[in-house]
Design a protein around this motif. Structure first.
Motif, PDB file in Angstrom:
ATOM      1  N   ARG A 164      26.149   7.134-195.361  1.00 50.76           N
ATOM      2  CA  ARG A 164      25.964   8.635-196.071  1.00 50.76           C
ATOM      3  C   ARG A 164      27.582   8.910-196.500  1.00 50.76           C
ATOM      4  NH1 ARG A 164      21.765   7.390-196.043  1.00 50.76           N
ATOM      5  NH2 ARG A 164      19.731   8.123-195.260  1.00 50.76           N
ATOM      6  N   ASP A 165      27.608   8.611-197.720  1.00 49.54           N
ATOM      7  CA  ASP A 165      28.771   8.867-198.449  1.00 49.54           C
ATOM      8  C   ASP A 165      29.733   7.546-197.762  1.00 49.54           C
ATOM      9  OD1 ASP A 165      28.243  11.042-200.146  1.00 49.54           O
ATOM     10  OD2 ASP A 165      28.585  12.378-198.281  1.00 49.54           O
ATOM     11  N   ASP A 166      30.856   8.147-197.140  1.00 44.56           N
ATOM     12  CA  ASP A 166      31.874   6.802-196.570  1.00 44.56           C
ATOM     13  C   ASP A 166      31.603   7.037-195.073  1.00 44.56           C
ATOM     14  OD1 ASP A 166      32.998   9.376-195.674  1.00 44.56           O
ATOM     15  OD2 ASP A 166      35.017   8.426-196.018  1.00 44.56           O
ATOM     16  N   LYS A 167      30.178   7.550-194.610  1.00 42.99           N
ATOM     17  CA  LYS A 167      30.083   7.597-192.972  1.00 42.99           C
ATOM     18  C   LYS A 167      29.174   6.550-192.785  1.00 42.99           C
ATOM     19  CE  LYS A 167      28.880  10.654-189.448  1.00 42.99           C
ATOM     20  NZ  LYS A 167      28.556  12.082-189.041  1.00 42.99           N
ATOM     21  N   LEU A 168      29.240   5.407-191.754  1.00 38.80           N
ATOM     22  CA  LEU A 168      28.204   4.730-191.398  1.00 38.80           C
ATOM     23  C   LEU A 168      27.603   5.424-189.851  1.00 38.80           C
ATOM     24  CD1 LEU A 168      29.760   1.148-191.600  1.00 38.80           C
ATOM     25  CD2 LEU A 168      28.166   2.232-193.103  1.00 38.80           C
ATOM     26  N   ILE A 169      26.246   5.049-189.625  1.00 44.60           N
ATOM     27  CA  ILE A 169      25.663   5.693-188.649  1.00 44.60           C
ATOM     28  C   ILE A 169      24.901   4.569-187.836  1.00 44.60           C
ATOM     29  CG2 ILE A 169      24.181   7.199-187.512  1.00 44.60           C
ATOM     30  CD1 ILE A 169      25.527   7.919-191.114  1.00 44.60           C
ATOM     31  N   SER A 170      25.028   4.345-186.744  1.00 45.00           N
ATOM     32  CA  SER A 170      24.208   3.364-185.761  1.00 45.00           C
ATOM     33  C   SER A 170      23.620   4.108-184.816  1.00 45.00           C
ATOM     34  CB  SER A 170      24.957   2.137-185.571  1.00 45.00           C
ATOM     35  OG  SER A 170      24.086   1.302-184.739  1.00 45.00           O
ATOM     36  N   GLU A 177      29.178   9.647-181.088  1.00 39.18           N
ATOM     37  CA  GLU A 177      28.778  11.097-181.538  1.00 39.18           C
ATOM     38  C   GLU A 177      27.815  11.615-180.356  1.00 39.18           C
ATOM     39  OE1 GLU A 177      28.874  12.392-186.158  1.00 39.18           O
ATOM     40  OE2 GLU A 177      27.049  11.822-185.166  1.00 39.18           O
ATOM     41  N   GLU A 178      26.861  10.775-179.830  1.00 37.86           N
ATOM     42  CA  GLU A 178      26.067  11.161-178.791  1.00 37.86           C
ATOM     43  C   GLU A 178      25.952   9.648-177.824  1.00 37.86           C
ATOM     44  OE1 GLU A 178      22.605  13.904-180.797  1.00 37.86           O
ATOM     45  OE2 GLU A 178      22.462  11.646-181.231  1.00 37.86           O
ATOM     46  N   LEU A 179      25.729  10.089-176.544  1.00 35.47           N
ATOM     47  CA  LEU A 179      25.645   9.107-175.538  1.00 35.47           C
ATOM     48  C   LEU A 179      24.626   9.275-174.622  1.00 35.47           C
ATOM     49  CD1 LEU A 179      27.101   6.596-174.740  1.00 35.47           C
ATOM     50  CD2 LEU A 179      28.405   7.821-173.104  1.00 35.47           C
ATOM     51  N   PHE A 180      23.780   8.537-174.454  1.00 32.31           N
ATOM     52  CA  PHE A 180      22.474   8.830-173.706  1.00 32.31           C
ATOM     53  C   PHE A 180      21.511   9.864-173.688  1.00 32.31           C
ATOM     54  CE2 PHE A 180      25.893   7.103-170.175  1.00 32.31           C
ATOM     55  CZ  PHE A 180      25.919   6.030-170.808  1.00 32.31           C
ATOM     56  N   ASN A 181      21.243  10.148-175.195  1.00 32.82           N
ATOM     57  CA  ASN A 181      20.372  11.091-175.320  1.00 32.82           C
ATOM     58  C   ASN A 181      19.079  10.643-175.257  1.00 32.82           C
ATOM     59  OD1 ASN A 181      21.964  13.377-176.158  1.00 32.82           O
ATOM     60  ND2 ASN A 181      21.245  13.431-178.403  1.00 32.82           N
ATOM     61  N   ILE A 182      18.093  11.632-174.654  1.00 35.51           N
ATOM     62  CA  ILE A 182      16.815  11.217-174.159  1.00 35.51           C
ATOM     63  C   ILE A 182      15.927  11.885-175.584  1.00 35.51           C
ATOM     64  CG2 ILE A 182      14.832  11.103-172.706  1.00 35.51           C
ATOM     65  CD1 ILE A 182      17.206   9.772-171.778  1.00 35.51           C
ATOM     66  N   HIS A 183      15.473  11.041-176.073  1.00 32.86           N
ATOM     67  CA  HIS A 183      14.134  11.233-177.240  1.00 32.86           C
ATOM     68  C   HIS A 183      12.848  10.884-176.705  1.00 32.86           C
ATOM     69  CE1 HIS A 183      17.193  11.870-180.509  1.00 32.86           C
ATOM     70  NE2 HIS A 183      17.986  11.111-179.637  1.00 32.86           N
ATOM     71  N   SER A 184      12.207  11.904-177.147  1.00 32.46           N
ATOM     72  CA  SER A 184      10.506  11.567-176.765  1.00 32.46           C
ATOM     73  C   SER A 184       9.704  11.221-177.708  1.00 32.46           C
ATOM     74  CB  SER A 184      10.135  12.928-175.744  1.00 32.46           C
ATOM     75  OG  SER A 184      10.647  13.298-174.718  1.00 32.46           O
ATOM     76  N   ILE A 225      26.571   5.930-182.735  1.00 33.73           N
ATOM     77  CA  ILE A 225      27.887   5.635-183.183  1.00 33.73           C
ATOM     78  C   ILE A 225      28.283   5.704-184.558  1.00 33.73           C
ATOM     79  CG2 ILE A 225      29.557   3.908-182.648  1.00 33.73           C
ATOM     80  CD1 ILE A 225      26.563   3.533-181.030  1.00 33.73           C
ATOM     81  N   VAL A 226      29.302   6.176-185.064  1.00 35.86           N
ATOM     82  CA  VAL A 226      29.669   6.607-186.354  1.00 35.86           C
ATOM     83  C   VAL A 226      31.031   6.159-186.743  1.00 35.86           C
ATOM     84  CG1 VAL A 226      28.110   8.481-186.369  1.00 35.86           C
ATOM     85  CG2 VAL A 226      30.644   8.975-185.983  1.00 35.86           C
ATOM     86  N   CYS A 227      31.566   6.016-187.895  1.00 41.67           N
ATOM     87  CA  CYS A 227      32.793   5.667-188.291  1.00 41.67           C
ATOM     88  C   CYS A 227      32.735   5.815-189.739  1.00 41.67           C
ATOM     89  CB  CYS A 227      32.985   4.052-188.113  1.00 41.67           C
ATOM     90  SG  CYS A 227      32.130   2.894-189.152  1.00 41.67           S
ATOM     91  N   GLN A 228      33.999   5.844-190.180  1.00 39.58           N
ATOM     92  CA  GLN A 228      34.326   5.973-191.750  1.00 39.58           C
ATOM     93  C   GLN A 228      34.644   4.630-192.396  1.00 39.58           C
ATOM     94  OE1 GLN A 228      37.545   9.326-191.755  1.00 39.58           O
ATOM     95  NE2 GLN A 228      36.679   9.395-193.564  1.00 39.58           N
ATOM     96  N   LEU A 229      33.767   4.183-193.545  1.00 41.08           N
ATOM     97  CA  LEU A 229      33.606   3.002-193.961  1.00 41.08           C
ATOM     98  C   LEU A 229      35.036   2.692-194.887  1.00 41.08           C
ATOM     99  CD1 LEU A 229      32.057   0.372-194.874  1.00 41.08           C
ATOM    100  CD2 LEU A 229      31.299   1.619-196.696  1.00 41.08           C
ATOM    101  N   SER A 230      35.717   1.582-194.543  1.00 41.27           N
ATOM    102  CA  SER A 230      36.778   1.350-195.272  1.00 41.27           C
ATOM    103  C   SER A 230      36.551   1.060-196.703  1.00 41.27           C
ATOM    104  CB  SER A 230      37.410  -0.108-194.631  1.00 41.27           C
ATOM    105  OG  SER A 230      38.605  -0.386-195.464  1.00 41.27           O
ATOM    106  N   ALA A 231      37.371   1.264-197.611  1.00 36.90           N
ATOM    107  CA  ALA A 231      37.062   1.522-199.004  1.00 36.90           C
ATOM    108  C   ALA A 231      36.842   0.072-199.443  1.00 36.90           C
ATOM    109  CB  ALA A 231      38.611   2.277-199.617  1.00 36.90           C
ATOM    110  N   ASP A 232      37.517  -0.782-198.710  1.00 33.48           N
ATOM    111  CA  ASP A 232      37.453  -2.247-199.226  1.00 33.48           C
ATOM    112  C   ASP A 232      36.229  -3.038-198.697  1.00 33.48           C
ATOM    113  OD1 ASP A 232      38.339  -2.611-196.698  1.00 33.48           O
ATOM    114  OD2 ASP A 232      39.718  -3.946-197.160  1.00 33.48           O
TER     115      ASP A 232
END
Length: 422
Positions: A229-235, A291-298, A309-316
């Motif tokens: 999302r834009d320059d953000k990676l989300i796993s 961003e979140e650790l050990f969240n329980i989803h039902s 886990i997230v990060c900002q994507l390097s421009a290159d």
């Protein structure tokens, strides 16, 4: 073209039925699960204006070029065995499904649904909308008897799991995802009705119906592999599974047990560390965080432990390169990643193919979102071969008997749809 519909479930069912007449279809549905990173509720890509079919070798390079040439919406899948291109690995196990390792297409018709609003992106939107509205929904046909078999007997699975634990004791690996295939020859399925039933029994946020010629992917995945999302990676890897309770009190107790279960926490944090490491290859320095650790989803079938886990994507780093840098997803490999993948090639008895891969899209703004292909029925209609796989994490503390039961729990919804039990 923008339209409002009053009966959304019926429209979606008609749209999928109409779409299934084409050779290329990608239907993605979040089933009402809202998260901060979703762009839509449902996306239906229909027919191929342009397409890319590739096998491991230079598939990611071909995908990079394909994306550069097609700046709009693109949908497709990545097979697990692209690992052989990412690392010095090989796959020699049997494969009766015969999907390519990678397939993407530019849709002729695209339907995006948000709430009750339908957006049609196509050359003849009004005609497409009217054609879908005029579809007569066919009645689901009774499923023909399926002779379901498995590559492992229970005893063979338990023996293999103990051998894998011995590798962990020796220090070869810390954790791995050990998968087994359930399959049937001579199977005749109505893919649309099977998917609809699976999606009703087990609605999940990354559900997908994918058609490639005579091959089908009927997916009820709860897991996001990687999004941009834009320059953000989300796993958002999943590690940790528990059954649903029969009562609210039992359900709450099971969730609490999962939240505090040493083995489940251990496997989750090991994969979080692996994903963090994978993301550093694409990230601006110092931006990788949990961003979140050990969240329980039902979900309807199971409780899952999910971390973000997230990060900002390097421009290159391009979108395709960011995917390659994290593929295959750590939740389906293990750690260390390469050693775990090598070992599973020895112990598993069939090629994973699309299973453990990813389905998703690239959007015109250069964002993307891909799921993890799990809880998924794969079907080659020409060969009448049906397959689904289930895996669980083997760690030092794993109880092989419980891991076998977890595989059956994960396969429960598909077996229910097929009228099967094991």
């Amino acid at each position: 073209m923008i339209k409002q519909v009053s009966d959304l479930p019926t429209f979606k069912q008609k749209a999928l039925q109409w779409a299934s007449k084409f050779d290329a279809v990608c239907y993605l549905d979040n089933n009402g699960f809202k998260d901060p990173y979703s762009k839509f509720d449902t996306l239906i890509a229909i027919g191929a204006k342009d397409e890319l079919t590739a096998n491991s070798g230079n598939a990611f390079e071909q995908l990079e070029i394909f994306c550069e040439q097609n700046q709009g919406w693109i949908t497709g899948f990545l097979g697990y065995d692209l690992k052989n291109e990412v690392e010095q690995l090989s796959s020699a196990n049997i494969d009766h499904l015969n999907f390519p390792d990678l397939y993407f297409f530019v849709p002729k018709h695209l339907i995006i649904i948000r709430g009750n609003t339908i957006e049609l992106i196509t050359d003849d939107a009004e005609n497409v909308f009217n054609t879908i509205e005029q579809e007569t929904l066919t009645q689901s046909q009774p499923i023909a008897a399926v002779n379901l078999r498995t590559r492992f007997s229970k005893a063979e699975y338990l023996t293999a799991a103990e051998k894998i634990k011995a590798h962990i004791t020796r220090g070869d690996i810390y954790v791995t995802n050990f998968c087994q295939e359930f399959y049937a020859d001579g199977a005749t399925l109505g893919a649309v009705s099977i998917f609809s039933e699976l999606n009703k029994i087990s609605p999940n946020p990354f559900a997908s119906f994918f058609k490639w010629k005579d091959n089908y992917i009927l997916c009820a995945s709860p897991e996001r592999f990687l999004a941009k999302r834009d320059d953000k990676l989300i796993s958002q890897p999943i590690k940790g599974t528990a059954k649903r309770g029969a009562t609210e009190a039992e359900d709450d107790a099971i969730k609490q047990d999962l939240r505090n279960h040493a083995k489940e926490l251990q496997e989750n944090v090991m994969i979080v560390d692996l994903v963090r490491n994978d993301l550093t290859r694409s990230a601006k320095q110092g931006t990788v965080k949990t961003e979140e650790l050990f969240n329980i989803h039902s979900f309807s079938q199971v409780h899952q432990m999910i971390s973000t886990i997230v990060c900002q994507l390097s421009a290159d780093v391009s979108s395709v390169q960011a995917i390659k840098n994290t593929f295959p997803m750590g939740s389906m490999t293990g750690a260390p990643k390469i050693s775990a993948m090598q070992l599973m090639e020895q112990y598993e008895r069939s090629k994973r193919g699309v299973y453990s891969g990813a389905i998703g899209y690239f959007s015109p703004d250069n964002d993307f979102d891909f799921n993890v292909v799990i809880r998924t029925l794969l079907y080659n209609a020409a060969e009448k071969y049906l397959s689904f796989s289930a895996g669980s994490a083997i760690t030092y503390h794993a109880d092989p008997e419980k891991e076998y039961e977890e595989c059956l729990l994960k396969a429960k919804a598909i077996m229910q749809v097929l009228g099967q039990s094991i």
